[in-house]
Enzyme design. Structure first.
Site, PDB file in Angstrom:
ATOM      1  N   SER A 179       0.944  -1.134  -0.113  1.00  0.00           N
ATOM      2  CA  SER A 179      -0.074  -0.082  -0.043  1.00  0.00           C
ATOM      3  C   SER A 179       0.771   1.020  -0.131  1.00  0.00           C
ATOM      4  O   SER A 179       2.213   1.138   0.334  1.00  0.00           O
ATOM      5  CB  SER A 179      -0.926  -0.220   1.335  1.00  0.00           C
ATOM      6  OG  SER A 179      -1.420   1.221   1.281  1.00  0.00           O
ATOM      7  N   HIS A 180       0.164   2.384  -0.558  1.00  0.00           N
ATOM      8  CA  HIS A 180       1.029   3.547  -0.233  1.00  0.00           C
ATOM      9  C   HIS A 180       1.252   4.310   1.094  1.00  0.00           C
ATOM     10  O   HIS A 180       2.121   4.992   1.397  1.00  0.00           O
ATOM     11  CB  HIS A 180       0.051   4.765  -1.054  1.00  0.00           C
ATOM     12  CG  HIS A 180       0.141   4.709  -2.682  1.00  0.00           C
ATOM     13  ND1 HIS A 180       0.164   3.369  -3.393  1.00  0.00           N
ATOM     14  CD2 HIS A 180       0.785   5.600  -3.627  1.00  0.00           C
ATOM     15  CE1 HIS A 180       0.315   3.685  -4.659  1.00  0.00           C
ATOM     16  NE2 HIS A 180       0.554   5.081  -4.675  1.00  0.00           N
ATOM     17  N   VAL A 181       0.270   3.548   1.927  1.00  0.00           N
ATOM     18  CA  VAL A 181       0.589   4.267   3.219  1.00  0.00           C
ATOM     19  C   VAL A 181       0.768   2.889   4.307  1.00  0.00           C
ATOM     20  O   VAL A 181       0.377   1.951   4.228  1.00  0.00           O
ATOM     21  CB  VAL A 181      -0.977   4.774   3.702  1.00  0.00           C
ATOM     22  CG1 VAL A 181      -0.801   5.126   5.103  1.00  0.00           C
ATOM     23  CG2 VAL A 181      -1.302   5.927   2.660  1.00  0.00           C
ATOM     24  N   ASP A 213      -2.834  -1.439  -3.558  1.00  0.00           N
ATOM     25  CA  ASP A 213      -3.959  -0.559  -3.651  1.00  0.00           C
ATOM     26  C   ASP A 213      -4.088   0.110  -5.070  1.00  0.00           C
ATOM     27  O   ASP A 213      -5.121  -0.043  -5.512  1.00  0.00           O
ATOM     28  CB  ASP A 213      -3.961   0.288  -2.248  1.00  0.00           C
ATOM     29  CG  ASP A 213      -2.538   1.195  -2.368  1.00  0.00           C
ATOM     30  OD1 ASP A 213      -1.665   0.949  -3.148  1.00  0.00           O
ATOM     31  OD2 ASP A 213      -2.203   1.911  -1.080  1.00  0.00           O
TER      32      ASP A 213
END
Lengths: 124, 194
Positions: free
Chosen positions: A11-13, A68
């Site tokens: 995920s980016h986060v 994502d």
């Protein structure tokens, strides 16, 4: 006993990447779960090197990878080229896809059957 | 002919250009993206500068590969794997040919494969594709590059973060097209193709 196939979440986060395995553990106690979230500096983004590390840290030699958004896929593909592990990449909704795969891996369902159930979850 | 010297000079000028325009690149990215293209590219060129400085008498292949790895590991956004792949493909090709037209064509194929974008999707491909063509037919130059960048303004985004906006993306320049424009303009400024 740890299952032959593991799962990697990208995920980016960082918090999203770390949070999803917490949910998956509930249905897949014996599936090796690793994740890569954010850039090398921990900012929003993805990192091919972090993804390679998540592959290496996973106990399984064969992995199912879920991500994502767009650039996570590009970095995943780069990481797959850099890694020796056998990695399958799925364009499914991240959470639903990973949850489905985790549940089925725990129940020793063969990969071909798992992929049939992942197909309708493909959204990208 | 691409040489180690030319590549280093090119990267110095590209660094300066990104450093100067990073606020503008992020501004372009704000209405149709996540507003960080300038900062992402700056992190990338910082990485390129640092890793090139560590190389001792590198070959062209090592130089291009080092640039690729720095961009892949530092950029963070979609531009990292895309620009990184471009330089990796050039590194793979450079034993066979050092002609810019051939190297950039290999890079373009890599970008298309990695990102899945085609011409007209309002991405960096809309600068790379006409520029590779211009290198073969002799029309390559600053004007041609500027035109290619400008052509993305009226396009509807079909790839990347901007694609969520669909028709609302019309009227905005694509930030990746702009930074690709800088890449080619600084290649000319470095003495790449007269």
């Amino acid at each position: 006993m740890t299952k032959k196939i593991g799962i990697v979440i990208v995920s980016h986060v960082p918090e999203i990447a770390a949070g999803i395995p917490r949910l998956l553990e509930q249905v897949a106690a014996d599936v090796a779960l690793t994740f890569a979230g954010g850039t090398d500096a921990g900012e929003v983004g993805t990192s091919a090197t972090k993804i390679v590390t998540a592959f290496e840290q996973n106990e399984a030699a064969e992995l199912l990878a879920f991500y994502d958004l767009g650039s996570a896929k590009m970095n995943l593909e780069l990481a797959i080229e850099m890694s020796d592990k056998k990695v399958h990449l799925y364009d499914t909704a991240l959470l639903e896809g990973a949850y489905t795969a985790a549940t089925l891996l725990q129940a020793d369902v063969p990969l071909t059957e798992i992929e049939k159930q992942l197909a309708p979850l493909k959204i990208k | 002919m691409l040489t180690v010297e030319l590549t280093k000079k090119w990267m110095e000028l590209f660094y300066a250009q990104i450093d100067q325009e990073k606020a503008y690149l992020s501004e372009l990215d704000t209405p149709i993206g996540d507003g960080d293209h300038g900062n992402n590219m700056k992190r990338g060129v910082d990485g390129v500068k640092d890793s090139l400085a560590k190389l001792k008498d590198p070959t062209l292949k090592e130089t291009l590969r080092t640039i690729a790895m720095a961009l892949i590991s530092k950029v963070g956004g979609a531009s990292g794997p895309l620009y990184g792949t471009a330089f990796l493909e050039m590194a793979k090709k450079c034993d066979e040919s050092q002609e810019p037209a051939i190297l950039f064509a290999a890079a373009l194929e890599g970008i298309k494969k990695r990102g899945g974008a085609k011409e007209g999707d309002k991405t960096m491909v809309d600068v790379w594709a006409p520029t590779v063509k211009a290198l073969t037919d002799g029309s390559f130059g600053t004007e041609q590059i500027k035109q290619a960048v400008a052509s993305t303004k009226e396009m509807i985004a079909r790839k990347g973060r901007a694609s969520y906006l669909g028709e609302r993306s019309v009227g905005h320049l694509d930030p990746g097209a702009m930074s690709s424009g800088y890449l080619f303009e600084t290649f000319i400024a470095a003495g790449g193709v007269k």
